[in-house]
Design an enzyme around this catalytic site. Structure first.
Site, mmCIF file in Angstrom:
data_model
loop_
_atom_site.group_PDB
_atom_site.id
_atom_site.type_symbol
_atom_site.label_atom_id
_atom_site.label_comp_id
_atom_site.label_asym_id
_atom_site.label_seq_id
_atom_site.Cartn_x
_atom_site.Cartn_y
_atom_site.Cartn_z
ATOM 1 N N GLU A 150 40.972 39.472 31.671
ATOM 2 C CA GLU A 150 41.378 38.361 30.798
ATOM 3 C C GLU A 150 41.653 38.830 29.378
ATOM 4 O O GLU A 150 41.403 39.984 29.015
ATOM 5 C CB GLU A 150 40.299 37.269 30.851
ATOM 6 C CG GLU A 150 40.172 36.685 32.249
ATOM 7 C CD GLU A 150 39.256 35.474 32.345
ATOM 8 O OE1 GLU A 150 38.510 35.195 31.388
ATOM 9 O OE2 GLU A 150 39.302 34.811 33.399
ATOM 10 N N CYS A 183 45.534 38.509 37.047
ATOM 11 C CA CYS A 183 44.689 38.292 38.221
ATOM 12 C C CYS A 183 44.368 39.618 38.909
ATOM 13 O O CYS A 183 45.104 40.605 38.795
ATOM 14 C CB CYS A 183 45.413 37.406 39.225
ATOM 15 S SG CYS A 183 45.649 35.710 38.713
ATOM 16 N N GLU A 206 44.540 40.325 42.084
ATOM 17 C CA GLU A 206 45.497 40.724 43.125
ATOM 18 C C GLU A 206 46.680 41.475 42.525
ATOM 19 O O GLU A 206 47.152 42.475 43.068
ATOM 20 C CB GLU A 206 46.007 39.480 43.869
ATOM 21 C CG GLU A 206 44.947 38.718 44.634
ATOM 22 C CD GLU A 206 44.261 37.636 43.799
ATOM 23 O OE1 GLU A 206 44.101 37.828 42.574
ATOM 24 O OE2 GLU A 206 43.873 36.615 44.376
ATOM 25 N N CYS A 251 46.418 32.821 43.780
ATOM 26 C CA CYS A 251 47.193 31.812 43.055
ATOM 27 C C CYS A 251 48.690 31.968 43.369
ATOM 28 O O CYS A 251 49.118 32.960 43.973
ATOM 29 C CB CYS A 251 46.945 31.932 41.546
ATOM 30 S SG CYS A 251 47.836 33.292 40.768
ATOM 31 N N CYS A 283 50.356 35.192 42.185
ATOM 32 C CA CYS A 283 49.975 36.350 43.008
ATOM 33 C C CYS A 283 50.670 36.303 44.362
ATOM 34 O O CYS A 283 51.102 37.335 44.884
ATOM 35 C CB CYS A 283 48.462 36.405 43.174
ATOM 36 S SG CYS A 283 47.626 36.916 41.663
HETATM 37 N N1 THU Z 1 42.327 34.710 39.184
HETATM 38 C C1 THU Z 1 42.546 35.806 39.941
HETATM 39 O O1 THU Z 1 42.145 36.915 39.598
HETATM 40 N N2 THU Z 1 43.234 35.640 41.094
HETATM 41 C C2 THU Z 1 43.718 34.460 41.547
HETATM 42 O O2 THU Z 1 44.447 34.439 42.520
HETATM 43 C C3 THU Z 1 43.352 33.220 40.865
HETATM 44 C C4 THU Z 1 42.772 33.374 39.519
HETATM 45 C C5 THU Z 1 41.639 34.878 37.897
HETATM 46 C C6 THU Z 1 42.518 34.634 36.701
HETATM 47 C C7 THU Z 1 41.498 34.252 35.660
HETATM 48 O O3 THU Z 1 40.972 35.440 35.073
HETATM 49 C C8 THU Z 1 40.402 33.578 36.448
HETATM 50 O O4 THU Z 1 40.576 33.966 37.807
HETATM 51 C C9 THU Z 1 40.396 32.073 36.348
HETATM 52 O O5 THU Z 1 41.641 31.548 36.644
#
Ligand code: THU
Length: 160
Positions: free
Chosen positions: A64, A73, A75, A112, A115
């Site tokens: 982040e 993310c 992935e 998400c 991704c």
């Molecule tokens: N996040 C992921 O790493 N992968 C996903 O497919 C969904 C969300 C992360 C992004 C962010 O750092 C946190 O989860 C909350 O959205």
């Protein structure tokens, strides 16, 4: 006007131990990677592990940023790294484990939309399906035989 129904298929396993041994190992690597997530803003930690056809396992976690959209993310962190390091390797399997630091996450957490779009790109590029497994911190595990099942009506290079 006609209605068109789009069917998709996933498999649900009761828990991690119901999966084949090699997938359990891959998910354990994803869980290790999850511990390295940098998620001070959402406190939502995600880890992923990719098995490549050259035997390499690539892991990633969400990273982040104070400027929220600059984060990435788990992935995409992993699959872009795989693409950068091993451009000719195919991704065979992908394991994803995710959950909040503030509660126990038992629902399987799917990748998400952004991704899914990214995984679709690599699946189309390599011309073979990627098996995708995802879970919460504990509980059921969902398997998809291909990214296609998670992103019907994909936008891809064929339209460009
Ligand atoms: N996040 C992921 O790493 N992968 C996903 O497919 C969904 C969300 C992360 C992004 C962010 O750092 C946190 O989860 C909350 O959205």
């Amino acid at each position: 006007m006609k209605e068109v129904n789009i069917a998709t298929k996933i498999y649900v396993f009761e828990n991690l131990n119901a999966l084949p041994k090699d997938v359990v190992k891959l998910m354990e690597k994803a869980a290790e990677a999850r511990k390295k997530a940098y998620a001070p803003y959402s406190q939502f930690l995600v880890g992923t592990a990719l098995l490549l056809d050259n035997g390499e396992v690539i892991t990633g976690s969400n990273q982040e940023n104070a400027s929220y959209p600059s984060g990435l993310c788990a992935e995409r962190t992993a699959i872009y790294y795989a693409g950068a390091q091993y451009p000719n390797a195919k991704v065979l399997k992908m394991a994803i484990i995710a959950g909040s630091q503030n509660k126990i996450t038992t629902a399987p957490i799917p990748p998400c939309g952004a991704c899914r779009q990214t995984i679709a790109e690599y699946e189309i590029k390599q011309e073979t399906p990627i098996e995708i497994y995802f879970m919460g911190e504990q509980g059921k595990v969902v398997k998809s035989n291909s990214l296609q099942n998670l992103l019907p009506l994909v936008f891809d290079k064929s339209v460009l």
